[in-house]
Scaffold this active site. Structure first.
Site, PDB file in Angstrom:
ATOM      1  N   ASP A 278      -4.060 -11.688   5.686  1.00  0.00           N
ATOM      2  CA  ASP A 278      -3.840 -11.182   4.961  1.00  0.00           C
ATOM      3  C   ASP A 278      -4.104 -12.757   3.814  1.00  0.00           C
ATOM      4  OD1 ASP A 278      -3.392  -8.909   2.229  1.00  0.00           O
ATOM      5  OD2 ASP A 278      -2.073  -8.321   4.535  1.00  0.00           O
ATOM      6  N   HIS A 323      -9.577   3.015   4.354  1.00  0.00           N
ATOM      7  CA  HIS A 323      -9.446   3.403   3.441  1.00  0.00           C
ATOM      8  C   HIS A 323      -9.319   3.438   1.929  1.00  0.00           C
ATOM      9  CE1 HIS A 323      -5.351   4.887   2.977  1.00  0.00           C
ATOM     10  NE2 HIS A 323      -5.240   3.433   2.650  1.00  0.00           N
TER      11      HIS A 323
END
Length: 430
Positions: A278, A323
Site C-alpha cells: 500500500d 471499484h
C-alpha cells in the site's frame, strides 16, 4: 392490476413472509441463536447460510412489496424521498446525540437540548422522526432511551461512517446530475459530483491528503463498513481453497491497508507468506500491530498500485481496489501486474459482481445499485457485472483469463479468480 388480483397478491405475499420467517426461526431455534430485536443490548446477526440468506431475501422482498401495495401511489412516492431522514441523522451525528443518552438509562428531550445548546422543540421533532426509523425510542412520554441502532452510534467508527454518509456522500449525491451534465462520460477522478460539492478541481484522494481530519474520519467509516457481516473478511478466507496453494506459497495483498486480510490468512494457513502493499503513509509502522507469532510471515511494503509490480507471487489479491477506479485506471492497475506474471500465477479480485436485474432478492439488488451510484458520485467509477469484468480483463491484456466467480452466501463481494494464460497473444492490447 384489478382489485381482485391485488387482494390475491397481498394474501400471497403474507404467505411468503410467513413461510420464510418460519425457516429463519427454525434455524435460530436449532442453533440457539439470539432472536432479532431492537432492544438496546441486542447484537443478533442472522447466520450467513444459504437457506437463511435465501429466506431472508424472500421475506424482505415480500414485506417490501406488501408495504408498497398497501399505500396509495402518491404516498409511496413521498415515502421514497429520503431527505427528511438525512436531516434528522445529520443532527444526531453532528451533535453526537447518541452520547447524550446513558446506556441502559433515559434522558428527557429538554435535558438533551440543553446539553447541545439547541431548542427543545427542534430536538424533539428530530428525535421523534428518528424513532420512526428505530433510532432511539421513547419508553415514557418525554424521555429518550437507546435502541440497539442508536447505541451503535456511540461506537467511534460507526459514528464516523454515519458522519461521512451525511457530510460527504449526501452533498455529493445532490450534485450527481450536475456532474453528469458537466462531464458526460468522464472517467477522471476529479470530474465528479464530489468535486462539485466541494467546489474544487481536485479528486477525493487529493482532498483527503490535504485534510488529515477528514481523511481520518473517512478511514474510520471504512473500518466500520468493513465490520459489516456482508463484507466480512471471513467470506474471502473461508470460501476459497487457500490450502491448495501448498506450503510456502507467496500471497501479495495489493492495497491491503494495515494487513487485516493478511493477518487472518496467516493465522489460518501456516504455509502462506503474505506481503501487504500500500502507499507509504498506510504501511509505515503497520507491522507493529502484527502478532509476534506472525511477523515472519506477514510483511509490508510501500507500493504504488499503478507502478509495475516487481515482486513475484503465487497469488495477487485485489480486495476493494478496482471499484474505486473508472475502467481507464482499473486497466492501468491490472497492466501494472503484467511484467511480473508467469504461467500458474493467479489474481483474486474480491469485489462486487453486480447481478443481472431480477436475479437476486430486490432488497439486496437495491443496496448494490445504491452503492454503484455512490461510486459514480465520489470516484467516477462503478460496480461491475460479469460481462464488464470480462471486458475489463480482456482490454487490460487478453492473457488474463477469468477462471471462476465465487459468490459466498451472505456476502456482497464475490471472489473473481483470474488466471494468467501465456499462450494467448497479447498483440494489440498493450
Amino acid at each position: 392490476m384489478t382489485s381482485n388480483t391485488t387482494s390475491s397478491r397481498i394474501a400471497e405475499l403474507a404467505g411468503i413472509i410467513s413461510n420464510a420467517v418460519s425457516k429463519i426461526q427454525g434455524v435460530l431455534t436449532e442453533k440457539g441463536l439470539p432472536q432479532p430485536s431492537f432492544d438496546e443490548d441486542s447484537k443478533y446477526v442472522l447466520p450467513a447460510e444459504a437457506p437463511v440468506v435465501e429466506a431472508q431475501g424472500q421475506a424482505l422482498d415480500a414485506a417490501g412489496e406488501l408495504y408498497d401495495l398497501l399505500l396509495d401511489p402518491f404516498t409511496l412516492l413521498f415515502r421514497h424521498g429520503g431527505h427528511n431522514n438525512m436531516v434528522c441523522q445529520q443532527v444526531i451525528t453532528r451533535f453526537r446525540i447518541a452520547d447524550q443518552v446513558p446506556p441502559g438509562g433515559q434522558r428527557s428531550f429538554g435535558e438533551i437540548a440543553k446539553s447541545i445548546d439547541l431548542n427543545e422543540q427542534s430536538v424533539t421533532r428530530v428525535l421523534r422522526h428518528a424513532m420512526t426509523m428505530r433510532i432511539f425510542c421513547e419508553p415514557t412520554p418525554g424521555m429518550v432511551a437507546h435502541t440497539n441502532i442508536s447505541k451503535l452510534l456511540q461506537t467511534r467508527h460507526v459514528h464516523d461512517w454515519m458522519t461521512v454518509a451525511i457530510e460527504e456522500m449526501w452533498p455529493a449525491a445532490m450534485k450527481t446530475v450536475d456532474a453528469m451534465q458537466k462531464w458526460p462520460g468522464s472517467q477522471e477522478p476529479n470530474e465528479t459530483a464530489f468535486t462539485l460539492s466541494n467546489n474544487t478541481t481536485v479528486s477525493i484522494y487529493d482532498m483527503m491528503a490535504a485534510n488529515p481530519q477528514r481523511a481520518q474520519r473517512f478511514g474510520g467509516a471504512m473500518v466500520a463498513y468493513a465490520s459489516s457481516p456482508s463484507v466480512d473478511i471471513a467470506h474471502l478466507i473461508d470460501s476459497y481453497d487457500w490450502a491448495s496453494l501448498g506450503d510456502a506459497a507467496q500471497v501479495i495483498d495489493i492495497g491491503g491497508g494495515t494487513g487485516a486480510v493478511a493477518k487472518q490468512l496467516a493465522e489460518q494457513f501456516s504455509g502462506l507468506q503474505v506481503l501487504v502493499q500500500d502507499i507509504a503513509p498506510v504501511v509505515d509502522g503497520a507491522e507493529a500491530d502484527i502478532p509476534a507469532t506472525l511477523k515472519d510471515r506477514v510483511k509490508f511494503m510501500a507500493h504504488d498500485l499503478f507502478s509495475p509490480q516487481e515482486i513475484s507471487a503465487d497469488v495477487y489479491v485485489l480486495r476493494w481496489v478496482l471499484h474505486n477506479w473508472a475502467d481507464k485506471y482499473a486497466i492501468m492497475i491490472l497492466r501494472a501486474l503484467v511484467p511480473i506474471l508467469k504461467s500458474g500465477m493467479r489474481i483474486l479480485i474480491n469485489e462486487m459482481c453486480m447481478p443481472e436485474p431480477g436475479t437476486v432478492a430486490l432488497s439486496r439488488e437495491k443496496d448494490l445499485r445504491a452503492m454503484d451510484l455512490d461510486m459514480g458520485a465520489v470516484f467516477n467509477s462503478h460496480e461491475r457485472n460479469i460481462g464488464q469484468w470480462r471486458n475489463l480483463l480482456a482490454e487490460a491484456d487478453p492473457r488474463f483469463e477469468l477462471r471462476s466467480v465465487i459468490q459466498p452466501p451472505g456476502s456482497i463481494l464475490a471472489i473473481i479468480e483470474v488466471d494468467w494464460d501465456v499462450l494467448c497473444s497479447p498483440l494489440g492490447n498493450q
